[in-house]
Write an enzyme that holds these catalytic residues in place. Structure first.
Site, mmCIF file in Angstrom:
data_model
loop_
_atom_site.group_PDB
_atom_site.id
_atom_site.type_symbol
_atom_site.label_atom_id
_atom_site.label_comp_id
_atom_site.label_asym_id
_atom_site.label_seq_id
_atom_site.Cartn_x
_atom_site.Cartn_y
_atom_site.Cartn_z
ATOM 1 N N ASP A 14 0.864 -1.173 0.000
ATOM 2 C CA ASP A 14 0.000 0.000 0.000
ATOM 3 C C ASP A 14 0.911 1.238 0.000
ATOM 4 O OD1 ASP A 14 -2.293 1.722 0.594
ATOM 5 O OD2 ASP A 14 -1.434 1.828 2.608
ATOM 6 N N ASP A 16 -0.206 5.161 0.699
ATOM 7 C CA ASP A 16 -0.456 6.165 1.738
ATOM 8 C C ASP A 16 -0.563 5.507 3.116
ATOM 9 O OD1 ASP A 16 -0.962 8.868 0.280
ATOM 10 O OD2 ASP A 16 -1.964 7.347 -0.924
ATOM 11 N N GLY A 49 -5.023 2.576 -3.331
ATOM 12 C CA GLY A 49 -6.307 3.176 -3.688
ATOM 13 C C GLY A 49 -6.139 4.317 -4.670
ATOM 14 N N LYS A 177 -7.989 -5.230 -3.060
ATOM 15 C CA LYS A 177 -6.558 -5.481 -3.249
ATOM 16 C C LYS A 177 -6.235 -6.972 -3.205
ATOM 17 C CE LYS A 177 -5.048 -0.972 -1.491
ATOM 18 N NZ LYS A 177 -4.088 -0.304 -0.589
ATOM 19 N N SER A 201 -5.099 0.373 6.256
ATOM 20 C CA SER A 201 -6.516 0.766 6.279
ATOM 21 C C SER A 201 -7.421 -0.385 5.853
ATOM 22 C CB SER A 201 -6.738 1.963 5.352
ATOM 23 O OG SER A 201 -5.995 3.080 5.814
#
Length: 250
Positions: A14, A16, A49, A177, A201
């Site tokens: 990921d 962020d 994302g 994901k 997240s």
């Protein structure tokens, strides 16, 4: 060290809150260890994302030529230049989600193949013209966010996650994901047991549960930590570097 000796052959990161520190940069230490992993034969896959245009520069910075998962899995790139698969949201659903944002007076964003849009640049004619891959809401009002969840669940056919405690991210049902990593494994001839997924997240949760090694960042949401195999240091303390050092290249 030959890659055939490695237990884990795919590292899905990921961006962020994970690869990027709170200044939205890759620290020198994390970059060093990501490069070591790539040199050892690990496929390093950005899994974000973010839309393609907001993700690709970081792949370029790291010199990656590996597959990429963008917009939470709505887009899978065989390489940074070659799209493999794209899942679109129905235009009628986008119209409804836009109307809901107006009704509650909250910030929204919508990613399409043609560009990303929010309150500042939205035009009604975009709806029919564009191909939509993700929609998002942001509100710090827990009550409104809960109502949004219920409204979205009623619409049906949607995958609802978040990339921070104050937002909701919406993809087509079954697109996340984890589905993205499965597709990438198919492209690379790997098994899910050979993958490491790292995130912070709810949009990382499915991947963390499905991967061979699921890693939550030290700054991750509680539900993510509870479902991870390992909790590492935070995104500001090179949590990824520790995982590469201690679990992938050890």
């Amino acid at each position: 060290m030959g890659d055939h000796l490695l237990k884990y052959k795919l590292l899905a990161l990921d961006m962020d809150g994970t690869l990027l520190n709170d200044n939205h940069q890759i620290s020198p230490e994390t970059e060093k260890w990501v490069l070591k992993a790539a040199e050892a034969g690990v496929h390093v896959c950005l899994s974000t994302g973010r839309g393609y245009n907001e993700a690709a520069p970081f792949g370029k910075q790291l010199g990656l030529d590996t597959p990429m998962i963008t917009a939470n899995g709505s887009e899978i790139w065989k390489s940074p230049r070659e799209l493999y698969r794209r899942e679109l949201l129905d235009k009628a659903i986008i119209a409804k989600m836009y109307d809901i944002a107006q009704e509650y007076g909250i910030w929204f964003w919508a990613y399409s193949v043609e560009g990303s849009y929010n309150e500042t640049n939205w035009k009604p004619e975009l709806l029919e013209r564009n191909q939509w891959v993700k929609f998002g809401y942001h509100t710090e009002d827990d009550g409104i966010r809960h109502q949004l969840m219920l409204r979205l669940q009623d619409l049906g056919g949607l995958e609802i996650t978040n990339s921070s405690p104050y937002n909701l991210e919406i993809n087509p049902a079954g697109v996340n994901k984890a589905s993205g990593i499965r597709t990438v494994c198919g492209l690379l001839g790997l098994d899910m047991s050979e993958t490491v997924a790292v995130g912070d997240s709810l949009n990382d949760l499915a991947a963390i549960q499905a991967a061979g090694l699921g890693v939550a960042m030290g700054n991750a949401q509680i539900a993510v930590k509870e479902n991870a195999d390992v909790v590492t240091a935070s995104n500001n303390d090179d949590g990824i570097a520790l995982i590469i050092r201690d679990y992938i290249l050890s």
